[in-house]
Design an enzyme around this catalytic site. Structure first.
Site, short mmCIF file in Angstrom:
data_model
loop_
_atom_site.label_atom_id
_atom_site.label_comp_id
_atom_site.label_asym_id
_atom_site.label_seq_id
_atom_site.Cartn_x
_atom_site.Cartn_y
_atom_site.Cartn_z
N LYS A 206 30.63 20.21 15.90
CA LYS A 206 29.90 19.71 14.76
C LYS A 206 30.86 19.75 13.59
CE LYS A 206 25.56 20.66 12.48
NZ LYS A 206 24.36 21.47 12.64
N LYS A 260 28.92 15.59 16.94
CA LYS A 260 28.14 15.24 15.76
C LYS A 260 29.03 15.25 14.53
CE LYS A 260 24.27 17.16 13.20
NZ LYS A 260 23.31 18.23 13.15
#
Ligand code: PBG
Length: 337
Positions: A206, A260
């Site tokens: 992330k 992400k």
């Protein structure tokens, strides 16, 4: 024999790439990837109360909804063939505190939502996020002490929260706070609680991205956030570090990996798939969604075409699926074709 035209013929005559592109049927025959409804995970925002649906201003077409409305939406998603939904709560401000203690309430909004959906729509997968950001008064994913996000105490807390989410019926736990050691701790705790079949989709990589703005509006954390998340999310400049981070999650027992944001990080999707062979999912995040919607609303792009193309590109980049706010629109389009 040696004239130039002939030489060109010899080379390109065998290599005319356009032969396979000449008709719809040839294109379909050689198509390498396809997007299907099975590839879609639908992220949804949940609010307290009943019978309420609120639009998210920065995400046209996306709503926050109460649990009863979520149940209806989940039914619709299941009927369209969407395999799973991922829930994110927007809880009352006065329930948010320094340590995000509401995450440890068995009856909190997210656990209520999970239980209600599983009861009414047992065949749709429920993916729950464990991170503290929807629950803290400072908007960080972990416990904040003296300006530092403390790792091990946060791991302890999200581990307990993960077990409660599984108790409520979650099928897959998605730890998203990027603390070190969380996957192993959660796996152990789930097993100890008898949740061997509850999976872990790690937000393995992330990035500290600028693409999360509309999401923070959707769960009302944007105005709360002090500082940034650079001490726990990956630097957008770093690909090899992201692979190393994912390797730890794999070792610790992640069943699936997530990247992400999505589109600016397709190289990471590909690298993770190549390196580990685990199912890889991309999260096409709120900012990505908003950009497509904004350009389409201005008439600058064909929104539907770009939506379908972007999602297909995730497949080409090695993803097994995509978390996308477009999921319902795409599922409806696919059902028509
Ligand atoms: C944090 C979290 C984020 C998103 C989901 N969970 C990022 C953040 O606010 O820092 C972003 C999702 C999106 O932008 O669609 N645990």
């Amino acid at each position: 024999m040696t004239d130039k035209t002939h030489a060109v013929d010899l080379i390109t005559g065998h290599r005319r790439m356009r032969r396979n592109r000449k008709a719809d049927w040839t294109r379909r025959m050689v198509r390498e990837n396809a997007l299907t409804v099975d590839d879609l995970i639908w992220p949804v925002f949940v609010i307290p109360g009943t019978n309420r649906i609120e639009p998210v201003a920065a995400m046209p077409g996306v709503n926050r909804m109460t649990v009863d409305k979520l149940v209806e939406a989940a039914k619709e998603a299941a009927d369209l063939g969407i395999p799973a939904i991922a829930t994110f709560p927007n809880i009352e401000m006065d329930l948010r505190d320094e340590t995000g203690s509401n995450i440890l309430l068995a009856e909190n909004l997210i656990n209520q939502a999970t239980a209600a959906v599983k009861k009414a729509v047992p065949d749709i997968g429920m993916i729950t996020d464990v991170a503290l950001d929807p629950f803290t008064s400072h908007g960080h994913d972990g416990i904040l002490r003296d300006g530092v996000i403390v790792n091990d105490e946060t791991v302890d807390l999200v581990t307990r929260a993960a077990v409660m989410q599984a108790d409520a019926g979650a099928d897959i736990i998605a730890p998203s706070e990027m603390m070190d050691g969380r996957i192993g701790a959660i796996r152990q705790a789930l097993d100890a609680a008898g949740h061997q079949n509850v999976g872990i989709m790690s937000y393995a990589t992330k990035f500290a991205s600028g693409h999360y703005g509309p999401y923070r509006e959707a769960i009302s954390t944007g105005g709360l956030l002090k500082g940034d998340k650079k001490t726990y999310y990956v630097d957008p400049a770093n690909g090899t570090e992201a692979v190393r981070d994912a390797a730890l999650d794999v070792e610790e027992g992640a069943d699936m990996l997530m990247v992400k944001p999505g589109l600016p990080y397709l190289d990471i999707c590909w690298r993770l798939k190549e390196a580990f062979g685990l199912p890889v999912f991309a999260y096409q995040v709120s900012g990505e969604y908003a950009m497509v919607k904004a350009a389409a609303a201005n008439g600058w792009i064909d929104g539907e075409k770009v939506m379908m193309e972007q999602l297909l590109c995730f497949k080409r980049a090695g993803c097994d699926g995509i978390l996308s706010y477009f999921a319902m629109d795409v599922a409806r389009l696919l059902a028509k074709s």
